[in-house]
Structure formats: structure tokens, C-alpha cells
Write an enzyme that holds these catalytic residues in place. Structure first.
Site, short mmCIF file in Angstrom:
data_model
loop_
_atom_site.label_atom_id
_atom_site.label_comp_id
_atom_site.label_asym_id
_atom_site.label_seq_id
_atom_site.Cartn_x
_atom_site.Cartn_y
_atom_site.Cartn_z
N SER A 94 74.61 57.92 35.78
CA SER A 94 73.17 58.14 36.33
C SER A 94 72.17 58.94 35.42
CB SER A 94 73.06 58.56 37.74
OG SER A 94 73.90 57.72 38.72
N ASP A 124 74.81 54.57 45.73
CA ASP A 124 75.94 55.03 44.83
C ASP A 124 77.06 55.72 45.24
OD1 ASP A 124 76.74 55.35 41.77
OD2 ASP A 124 76.53 57.42 42.75
N HIS A 165 80.97 54.37 45.41
CA HIS A 165 82.10 55.34 44.72
C HIS A 165 83.20 55.28 45.73
CE1 HIS A 165 80.61 56.20 40.72
NE2 HIS A 165 79.50 56.68 41.22
N ASP A 211 69.81 52.39 38.09
CA ASP A 211 70.04 52.83 37.10
C ASP A 211 71.31 52.32 36.34
OD1 ASP A 211 71.61 53.68 39.26
OD2 ASP A 211 71.42 55.89 38.90
#
Length: 465
Positions: free
Chosen positions: A86, A304, A308, A350
Site C-alpha cells: 500500500s 484490505d 488479508h 491501491d
């Protein structure tokens, strides 16, 4: 023959001029955007968008941001890696420079992890004086032009994405150094921010307050209370949603809504924490008071985190919350600036993740459920006769040596973690292109396949910075 050749040459010259003009327009749109709002869905790759769309609206629906006028594909590789993290990907958007993985808005810098202080906390800067240079960020350029500026996130305020708008350090883990870079007049302050970032919202209060073995075991080892320093500089400081609601234009604003970490997932948010849409609305209220305009960055950072964690449900809920924040901004800005004639809105990600949508499920099947075939509606089975979910991940910790059946009750539960192909400690980013959506003043050149660095150039040109 001569006349034919002459005509051909004139046609070629004309077309060449048109191509050059089009290229020039893409690089340098006419300055017209007094305001820029940049939305970053952290890790929000194309599959996440598709799955969130089905989750919220069904296959034939659209998320709010998918209705924006302009679209593009964005290449995300960093200066040293095919698959970015990121920090350099956000830094590319903010500075127009390809940056090494783990580095915050610095050109040619190599990451050097911070050293541990006497309390065992990694807070000691070990970057070195000659380790890279610091290009101007779009937020810094906007501030230099007399605009108000802000950064809003559902992560820690010192996390890679928000930090890349206002800080310059060689390693993304330097949260304590990043924090002091945004305190006007204090030791380590980033002087490019002039009288300070006008609106700051996120989590991670421990990076701003002194270490205490019992009450703040992840606090600052240097003893500084940066929150008190902000207050001395005239900032309104909010710890809760109610605090935020009570603030009014005229003072700079710091909102730290979580003590030691990121904000909660939207699915389990504390009532003391504001939603991303509420933070966005308040930020626009505070920033739009400046007649020179503003730059605002809004991050949906928990997308995000959920990916993950291979928890697709939270990733989709966070994407929907991010979408609601975008619609809130559109509604508020259209009231302030009808037609968005002076406002550029950009929505992108991103980087991608390894989540995929697979298995030929029938239309209308819940996207978080097991696959049921479009032909007969029965559960689809793998080569070993086991059921599986529509959403799975390319890598991560959940790869059993022997697969078992997955039923709907498991797949649709709040704490279900999708299975993964390659066994790894944590699911990784993906290296595929991401999508960009734009609307308003200066949005026309956002099209085709673009380098992430070009997004900076187009925003800068649109605002005449």
C-alpha cells in the site's frame, strides 16, 4: 500522383496533430477543479467490486461509484516489485513517482525498519540522512496553493495510505515518526504542511500519546503528548462520534476514534466510532468553508484488512460502506457545486488481492454462499466430491490437507474464512490492474490503461497546482 501524395501528407500531419493534441489534453487538462476528493479503497480489486455489487445490488445492479462518468485501468507495480504494497502504490498517486515497497512518499529510498526503544517499541528512526528524496505530495501542493486539506481513514491515521499524503519516511512502520510530522511547530514537523493539515481522522491514538506500562503500553517512548500539542495549536480534538458531530468550521480538526489500533469493522462498529460516510460528510463541511477550495483523501482501509484475513463477508461490507461514503460526498458536493463544475472526484484502489469468483454459480445465488450450478441449482462439487464457495483466495492460511464439505450455514456465517489455494501465513496482495472512476471538473482525461503515477499528474493539472 503528386496531388495524391500531398493529400496523404496533409492527412498524416492533421492526424498527427490531433493525436498530439489528445495526448497533451490527457497530460494537462485545463485547470478547473477548485476541489479534489480522492477516494482510495485499500485492496479493492475488480473481483471485490464485482462481489460487493452482487452482495448489495445483485448481478444486474451497480454500486454508486460505478455510475461515475469516467473509467480507467490502473497499473499498480512499484519501483522494485511486480506486486506492490500500500505504501508505494498510494505514494505513486500522491507524488507521481514510482516508489519502493514499504516506503512512504520518498523517491529512491530503501526501507529501513525502525529500531526498538527502551520500552521495546519500534519507534527509533534509522533511515539515514541520504536515503532518498521527498517529492511534493498533492496534499502539500494544495496546501501551498492556499487550499484546505484533509485525510480520513478507517485505519490508524499513521498507516501507509493516509501517511503517504502528508509524511515522508523510509519505512511504513515508522508510525511514531509519521505522527510527529503532522503536529504544527513540533519537533520533526513537516514544514510543507504550513499551518497544518486542516482535517485528520482515523485511529491509532497510541502513536500520539506517551507510553504508560499499564494504560498505554504502545505509547510514545519520547514522552510527548501530541494530542495536547495539537490542542495548543488550536485544533478541535475529537475522541468519539459525538465529539465529531459537535465540531464546527473555523478550527482545524483532529479525530482519533480508536486508542491502540484501527477503527472497527463496519459489521461490529462501536457506537462511539463514526461511520466512514459520517467522517466524509463532516470533513466536507469543515473543508468547504475555504473559498480557495480543498483537497480531501478518504480511505476505506478495512477492505484490505478483511481480505488479508480471508474474510470475504467483512470485505464486502466494508466496500459497501466505502460506496456509501462516496455517495455522501457526491450528494454534498452537488449541493455545494451543482454539476461538479469545480470539483474533481476520483475513486480507485491501491492494489488488488487474490480473491476470485469461480465455479459457475447460478444467477441469484448469494455470492458468499457455496456454489450451486446454473443448470440444476444443486451444490457443485470438486474432483473429490466436496462442495466449495463461490469466493476463494489464491493464498492464505486456510488450505486444509484434506478438504471437507462446506455448507451454507458455514459459508454465510460472520466469522467464516474462505479457503485458499497456496498455504501462506496471511493472504497477499494481487498484482493485477485496478479500476479507477472519476467525475466532475477535469475528469475527462481519466481513461484507458494508465500508470498509477499518471493519476497524480492529472489531478495536479486539473487543479492547476
Amino acid at each position: 500522383m503528386t496531388r495524391t501524395i500531398l493529400s496523404t501528407l496533409l492527412l498524416a500531419a492533421c492526424c498527427g496533430a490531433q493525436a498530439q493534441t489528445a495526448s497533451t489534453m490527457r497530460l494537462a487538462p485545463t485547470p478547473q477543479a477548485k476541489n479534489i476528493i480522492f477516494f482510495l479503497g485499500d485492496g479493492m480489486g475488480p473481483t471485490t467490486i464485482t462481489a460487493a455489487r452482487i452482495f448489495k445490488e445483485g448481478e444486474d445492479g451497480l454500486l454508486n461509484f460505478e455510475r461515475l462518468d469516467r473509467t480507467a485501468r490502473i497499473k499498480t507495480y512499484s519501483a522494485d516489485a511486480q506486486v506492490t504494497d500500500s505504501a508505494p502504490s498510494m505514494g505513486a498517486y500522491m507524488t507521481g513517482v514510482k516508489i519502493n515497497n514499504d516506503v512512504i512518499s520518498m523517491k529512491d529510498a530503501k526501507p529501513v525498519a525502525p529500531g526498538k526503544d527502551a520500552n521495546g517499541i519500534a519507534s527509533i528512526d534509522r533511515c539515514g540522512a541520504s536515503n532518498g528524496t521527498s517529492p511534493m505530495t498533492i496534499l502539500e501542493l494544495a496546501k501551498a496553493a492556499g487550499k484546505s486539506v484533509g485525510a480520513v481513514t478507517t485505519t490508524e491515521l499513521t498507516h501507509a495510505t493516509p501517511a503517504s499524503t502528508f509524511a515522508h519516511v523510509c519505512d511504513r512502520d515508522m508510525a511514531y515518526t509519521i505522527a510527529q510530522q503532522i503536529v504544527p511547530g513540533g519537533l520533526g514537523y513537516n514544514a510543507r504542511l504550513k499551518d497544518g493539515v486542516d482535517v485528520l481522522m482515523g485511529g491509532g491514538r497510541n502513536h500520539f500519546t506517551p507510553y504508560d506500562a499499564k494504560r498505554n503500553p504502545k505509547g510514545r517512548g519520547d514522552g510527548r503528548n501530541l494530542i495536547e500539542e495539537f490542542e495548543r495549536q488550536g485544533y478541535f480534538v475529537a475522541n468519539t462520534r459525538a465529539d465529531m458531530a459537535s465540531s464546527r468550521p473555523g478550527k482545524k480538526f483532529l479525530g482519533l476514534y480508536s486508542a491502540e489500533s484501527h477503527l472497527d469493522y463496519a459489521s461490529k462498529r462501536s457506537p462511539l466510532q463514526p461511520t466512514l460516510a459520517e467522517m466524509t460528510a463532516k470533513s466536507i463541511e469543515l473543508l468547504s468553508a475555504n473559498p480557495n477550495g480543498f483537497f480531501l483523501m478518504v480511505e476505506g482501509g478495512k477492505i484490505d484488512h478483511a481480505l488479508h484475513d480471508t474474510n470475504a463477508r467483512n470485505a464486502l461490507i466494508e466496500t459497501v460502506a466505502f460506496d456509501e461514503a462516496i455517495q455522501t460526498a457526491l450528494d454534498k458536493m452537488r449541493a455545494i457545486d451543482p454539476g461538479l463544475n469545480n470539483t474533481l472526484i476520483v475513486v480507485t484502489a491501491d492494489h488488488d488481492h487474490t480473491m476470485v469468483l469461480n465455479g459457475y454459480p447460478k444467477r441469484g445465488n448469494p455470492v458468499l454462499d457455496i456454489v450451486r450450478g446454473y443448470g440444476n441449482g444443486e451444490p457443485t462439487r470438486d474432483a473429490d466430491g466436496k462442495t466449495f464457495t463461490t469466493l476463494v483466495f489464491g493464498n492464505g492460511p486456510n488450505r486444509p490437507d484434506v478438504r471437507a464439505d462446506v455448507d451454507s450455514a458455514q459459508a454465510l456465517s460472520a466469522d467464516y474464512h474462505q479457503e485458499t489455494g497456496i498455504k501462506w501465513s496471511s493472504e497477499s496482495h494481487g498484482g493485477g490492474d485496478v479500476k479507477l472512476y472519476a467525475a466532475g471538473a477535469g475528469s475527462a482525461p481519466f481513461r484507458g490503461t494508465m500508470e498509477n503515477t499518471q493519476v497524480f499528474n492529472l489531478m495536479k493539472a486539473a487543479a492547476g497546482l
